[in-house]
Enzyme design. Structure first.
Site, PDB file in Angstrom:
ATOM      1  N   TRP A 569       0.811  -1.214   0.000  1.00 48.03           N
ATOM      2  CA  TRP A 569       0.000   0.000   0.000  1.00 48.03           C
ATOM      3  C   TRP A 569       0.842   1.260   0.000  1.00 48.03           C
ATOM      4  CZ3 TRP A 569      -4.591  -1.645   3.715  1.00 48.03           C
ATOM      5  CH2 TRP A 569      -5.463  -2.443   2.966  1.00 48.03           C
ATOM      6  N   HIS A 703     -18.817  -2.580   5.970  1.00 46.38           N
ATOM      7  CA  HIS A 703     -18.911  -1.509   4.973  1.00 46.38           C
ATOM      8  C   HIS A 703     -20.352  -1.199   4.598  1.00 46.38           C
ATOM      9  CE1 HIS A 703     -14.682  -2.579   4.549  1.00 46.38           C
ATOM     10  NE2 HIS A 703     -14.547  -1.309   4.299  1.00 46.38           N
TER      11      HIS A 703
END
Ligand code: GLN
Ligand code: ZN
Length: 762
Positions: A569, A703
């Site tokens: 990342w 989510h």
């Protein structure tokens, strides 16, 4: 005639993440539908103009999306599952219900699945094709956007995800075969092309990145058949077949025979495409869109190397058929270095974000037209910057190199073996059956974000900052005790992001102020840049974790990000092997692990959310090119802890079934997985593999905007325990809670704890 320039797609979030603000504002009821549409239009127009000003000849439309391009494509093809179709909502709200789930008077539905987009950190919405689906053109988004650009005088190339990739990446819930569904999609694509053609579109870009994945002969035939039927519909519109994220070795010679007018090939990650062109030649009737400017990393283009590639290409491709392009969408890099005020000039000279890449393309065009390009000012300036970058004094730390060189085989092996140490851990921790826990972060309020902001800009001093973080920690510990959770966390209030935070606290990284990259929907991340050798010069999380532990009798999990996730990342340096960078990161995180253990922390979670991300797209390269070193570096992080220290790891949003063996080799004691959104297919894989470790498959999707009911979670627990040994199970949500609000989080966790308690006593 000068060489033409093309951009595969442009980032859509906007220079200041305007899109995120608009969409989230709409979710919160603060932005009207009218303003959402107006704001979106402004963003699109702005992005077209920027590219036009930089002299880009082939500018994309329909690269804009309110949430995700795959979801847009599913809606355009009318591939909408009935549970969403049945909602009494307008198009826009239904679209968001598919993306995020919905729970209100108009309906209660979960979101569609979210998955990583190839080997990037972008996540796409996985379309679901039901039995009885009626494919047809639905809505007019791409046509309207094309016309919007046309009104500005720009004849854009609309971008569509092609039918092959669309279906390969969808979930087929129908009884029909892949090739049958593909067949049924063709008339819809034909109609789309005809409509574009009627509107006067000159070039249509069809993205088929799935061609870089391994293809067997059936796949190749299916693809060729589909396009043989599809392409006659193109009329006067020329069709560009765009691929990216690698080479298309399994099908390149075949697509050369199809009636595409242009092929877009990635020559950065797919360097082998170039060898293949040299070997087989390139059809003189087609244009080659040569992906030479890296859409995935942020270093300046090395013009010497790129000009070399261009000259190799020109031996096989006519000059007037060559178009310079980006290697993939620029969505994967931040917007512009223009907004970076704190990085010194020397650093800025070696960085190139989306807007700067447009200038690089313009430079390359000029160099291509200059017979004496070696003496061209732009070339010389680039050479100077490249050499400045490679020779920068901040690149090399001797002590780090020595540590890496000094490692031996035993540094990577934890003793004693799992079977032995887990017994000791159980005795020491005395947790109930089905221990409950969370994945680490708790909701991040605006106050917390403001607090970090104030500290970063020196508006408050370290002690004030620390005091407030401690207050938040003590509140969240109290909350968790009230909820009755068994293993607590400190809430991660000190972190904006699980990777950026470690980047900020380790040496060797550059941090940007505004280097946002879309991760999914409204979420953007600011990947740190790995510039030089990595070193930990002071403890990072120790203060917060030990403070949290001092407030409770219950165990608090230390919370760290693993080396592979930090690497995957971040934007990596390109002058050192990835395995070597991972090793430096592992040594740094290991020091933190050892400090936590010494301070009495009994459970340490080392997140590897992004383990799978850089897995090669071709299976035969998985072990040797990636897993062998990635797993080894994870082991290095925890191999030296004592037998009673329990090591957890967490993974999410990807397919794990096919790397379960490698996951077990990471040798953690407890694994928590995202599972709630992907139908628990993971359970079968764990069972079939006889996975020996303790596991916590997430029992609800964090989510989604909804609160899972107690009954739902209990049913989920029943499902999980019917497949796996209850004695090895943990109960937790499927990911961190940072993006949620406290008002949904508390009842959700209360339902979760209640479900675990009832289950225990039944
Ligand atoms: N510990 C991190 C959190 O809870 C993990 C996040 C993730 O897996 N993406 O936020
Ligand atoms: Zn996660």
């Amino acid at each position: 005639m000068s060489t033409k320039l093309s951009v595969v797609s442009f980032p859509r979030i906007g220079a200041q993440r305007e899109l995120k603000k608009l969409v989230e504002g709409y979710f919160a009821g603060d932005v009207t539908k009218h303003d959402l549409c107006g704001g979106s239009r402004e963003l699109r127009q702005n992005h077209w103009r920027i590219q036009q000003e930089k002299g880009i000849d082939f500018i994309s439309s329909n690269d804009f999306s309110l949430y995700d391009n795959m979801l847009d494509m599913a809606c355009l093809l009318n591939d909408i599952p009935s549970r969403y179709r049945d909602l009494s909502m307008d198009e826009l709200d239904r679209y968001f219900a598919m993306a995020k789930g919905a729970q209100n008077a108009k309906g209660d539905v979960k979101a569609l699945e979210l998955k990583k987009w190839f080997n990037t950190n972008y996540h796409y919405i996985v379309p679901e094709t039901e039995e009885g689906v009626e494919f047809k053109v639905n809505g007019d988004k791409p046509f309207a956007e094309f016309q919007e650009a046309l009104a500005l005088g720009i004849n854009t190339k609309a971008v569509l995800i092609g039918p092959y990739t669309f279906l390969k990446l969808s979930r087929n819930k129908s009884r029909q075969s892949f090739s049958h569904l593909l067949d049924r999609l063709i008339p819809v694509y034909q109609e789309i092309i005809k409509r574009f053609s009627a509107l006067g579109m000159q070039v249509l870009q069809i993205d088929e990145p799935a061609l870089v994945m391994p293809m067997d002969t059936d796949d190749v035939e299916a693809f060729c058949n589909a396009y043989q039927k599809l392409l006659p519909a193109k009329g006067r519109t020329r069709v560009l077949l765009q691929t990216y994220f690698g080479d298309i070795r399994d099908i390149l010679t075949r697509v050369m025979e199809l009636d595409f007018d242009a092929l877009g090939l990635d020559l950065v990650e797919g360097e082998r495409n170039l060898d293949l062109i040299e070997k087989y030649g390139f059809p003189s009737s087609k244009q080659l869109f040569a992906g030479l400017v890296d859409g995935k990393n942020i270093w300046i283009n090395n013009y010497t190397a790129t000009m070399d590639k261009i000259h190799r290409l020109l031996k096989c491709v006519d000059r007037d058929k060559l178009v310079l392009s980006t290697s993939c969408s620029l969505l994967h890099v931040p917007y512009s270095i223009e907004y970076e005020t704190k990085l010194g000039e020397a650093y800025l000279r070696c960085l190139s974000f989306a807007r700067e890449k447009l200038s690089e393309m313009d430079d390359l065009r000029e160099l291509l037209e200059d017979a004496d390009f070696h003496r061209n000012e732009r070339f010389l300036a680039n050479q100077a910057s490249i050499s400045e970058l490679l020779n920068h004094p901040g690149k090399r730390r001797q002590e780090v190199r020595a540590m890496v060189d000094g490692l031996t085989g035993t540094d990577f092996v934890r003793q004693p073996a799992y079977e032995e140490r887990i017994k000791k851990q159980k005795q020491a921790l005395r947790l109930p059956l089905l221990p409950t826990t969370t994945i680490g972060s708790f909701p991040q309020t605006t106050e917390i974000r403001k607090l970090r902001q104030q500290y970063r800009s020196s508006k408050i001093n370290r002690e004030e900052y620390a005091q407030q973080i401690r207050n938040s920690i003590s509140q969240v510990i109290k909350r968790q005790e009230e909820l009755g959770l068994d293993v607590l966390v400190h809430g991660e209030y000190e972190r904006n992001d699980m990777v950026e935070y470690f980047g900020e606290n380790l040496e060797g990284f550059l941090l940007t102020e505004n280097g946002w990259v879309q991760s999914y929907g409204t979420r953007a991340v600011k990947p740190p840049v790995i510039f030089g050798d990595i070193k930990r010069s002071r403890p990072i999380t120790l203060e917060w974790i030990t403070y949290a532990q001092s407030l409770t009798e219950k165990p608090v999990k230390g919370m760290l990000t693993g080396p592979i996730t930090i690497l995957n990342w971040s934007f990596p340096r390109e002058d050192l092997e990835l395995s070597e960078i991972a090793c430096q990161l592992a040594l740094a995180i290991k020091e933190e692990v050892m400090d936590l253990e010494r301070a009495g922390i009994k459970i340490i979670q080392i997140d590897e959310a992004a383990l799978r991300e850089k897995l090669p797209l071709r299976k035969e390269e998985w072990q040797s090119a990636y897993l062998d070193w990635a797993i080894k570096m994870f082991r290095l992080v925890h191999a030296s802890v004592g037998e009673k220290t329990q090591i957890h790891t967490h993974m999410c949003y990807s397919e794990f079934s096919d790397i379960i063996g490698a996951i077990e080799e990471m040798d953690a004691d407890v694994y928590t997985f995202e599972a709630a959104r992907s139908d628990l297919s993971l359970l079968r894989a764990l069972r079939e593999h006889n996975f020996t470790r303790e596991v916590g498959p997430g029992v609800y999707d964090i989510h989604s905007l909804r609160i899972p009911t107690y009954e739902e979670i209990k049913a989920q627990l029943e499902k999980i325990s019917s497949q796996l040994d209850v004695g090895n199970l943990w109960v937790n949500p499927d990911c961190g809670l940072k993006t949620r609000g406290m008002q949904e989080t508390l009842p959700s966790l209360a339902n979760m704890v209640k479900a675990a308690e009832t289950f225990r006593s039944s």
